[in-house]
Design an enzyme around this catalytic site. Structure first.
Site, short mmCIF file in Angstrom:
data_model
loop_
_atom_site.label_atom_id
_atom_site.label_comp_id
_atom_site.label_asym_id
_atom_site.label_seq_id
_atom_site.Cartn_x
_atom_site.Cartn_y
_atom_site.Cartn_z
N GLY A 171 2.18 41.24 -0.72
CA GLY A 171 0.81 40.35 -1.12
C GLY A 171 0.77 40.34 -2.64
N CYS A 172 -0.34 40.01 -3.12
CA CYS A 172 -0.80 39.89 -4.46
C CYS A 172 -0.13 41.11 -5.27
CB CYS A 172 -2.22 39.62 -4.65
SG CYS A 172 -2.47 39.42 -6.66
N PHE A 173 0.89 40.65 -6.44
CA PHE A 173 1.44 41.52 -6.93
C PHE A 173 0.48 42.39 -7.90
CE2 PHE A 173 3.43 37.81 -9.79
CZ PHE A 173 2.15 37.64 -10.20
#
Length: 232
Positions: free
Chosen positions: A61-63
């Protein structure tokens, strides 16, 4: 308790924001300025010092979220946001966000194997996201948010695959198939500097408040034994 049920409740509440949503994009330039002007100073190891440690690579997912989670873990010396899993050269955030490449948002984890093992990092990876949602993590949708566990050696591959098989045997995900890709690591591209330590530098960003921090806090609540002492 199954991670997924709580996760989807959270997703329903915050589907309006995303790591690549309009809300996030609207605040991006402001966030860059905030990061430059008011970010609290923390001690960073030099590239030369980091070479003394092992590396592991994950995408879930979003880093912004993933970096913050791994940096809270004992034995982790640094987590770097970037891109991996594709073949395109020199990817950037716009390319990734628009689906132009096959890269995913990923993190490079520098860790001390005397303090934490690769097996434990795999536990952190699976325990901090839902590996049954294909090309999606929370409110973020697209192949750039897919779940990938990278391996550099056959031993690491066996650890990842063994963990997945154990989860299936124990029916951890209640029959839902695990969509995590088990991929040989090829190359990691570091993301733009304003993405590094984004959650720490931008605590008032709407995505950070509503998605990143709650995700980090859920991880901390369930993995207290894995945390650095100052993260309890």
């Amino acid at each position: 308790m199954k991670f997924k049920s709580l996760y989807f409740l959270f997703v329903a509440l915050f589907m309006v924001t995303s790591c690549k949503s309009n809300t996030k994009e609207t605040n991006l330039q402001q966030a860059k300025e905030v990061a430059q002007e008011s970010a609290p100073e923390i001690i960073k190891l030099s590239p030369q010092e980091l070479q003394n440690y092992e590396t592991a690579y994950f995408a879930s997912g979003c880093f912004w979220c993933v970096e913050a989670i791994f940096e809270s873990v004992r034995g982790v010396k640094e987590a770097v946001s970037g891109y991996s899993g594709g073949t395109e050269e020199n990817p950037n955030y716009d390319m990734i966000g628009n689906g132009i490449t096959r890269h995913a948002e990923a993190v490079e984890v520098y860790y001390d194997p005397k303090q934490i093992s690769f097996t434990e990092l795999v536990q952190v990876f699976f325990g901090s996201h839902d590996p049954t949602t294909l090309n999606q993590q929370g409110p973020d949708r697209g192949s750039q948010y897919r779940s990938i566990a990278f391996y550099k050696t056959e031993k690491e591959k066996n650890i990842i695959e063994g963990y997945i098989q154990a989860a299936v045997d124990m029916n951890i995900y209640e029959g839902d198939p695990i969509t995590t890709e088990v991929t040989k690591f090829e190359k990691f591209w570091k993301a733009e500097e304003y993405h590094q330590d984004y959650e720490r530098k931008n605590p008032n960003n709407s995505y950070v408040r509503n998605v990143s921090i709650p995700r980090l806090n859920r991880f901390k609540a369930n993995f207290g034994d894995f945390l650095k002492k100052d993260n309890h």
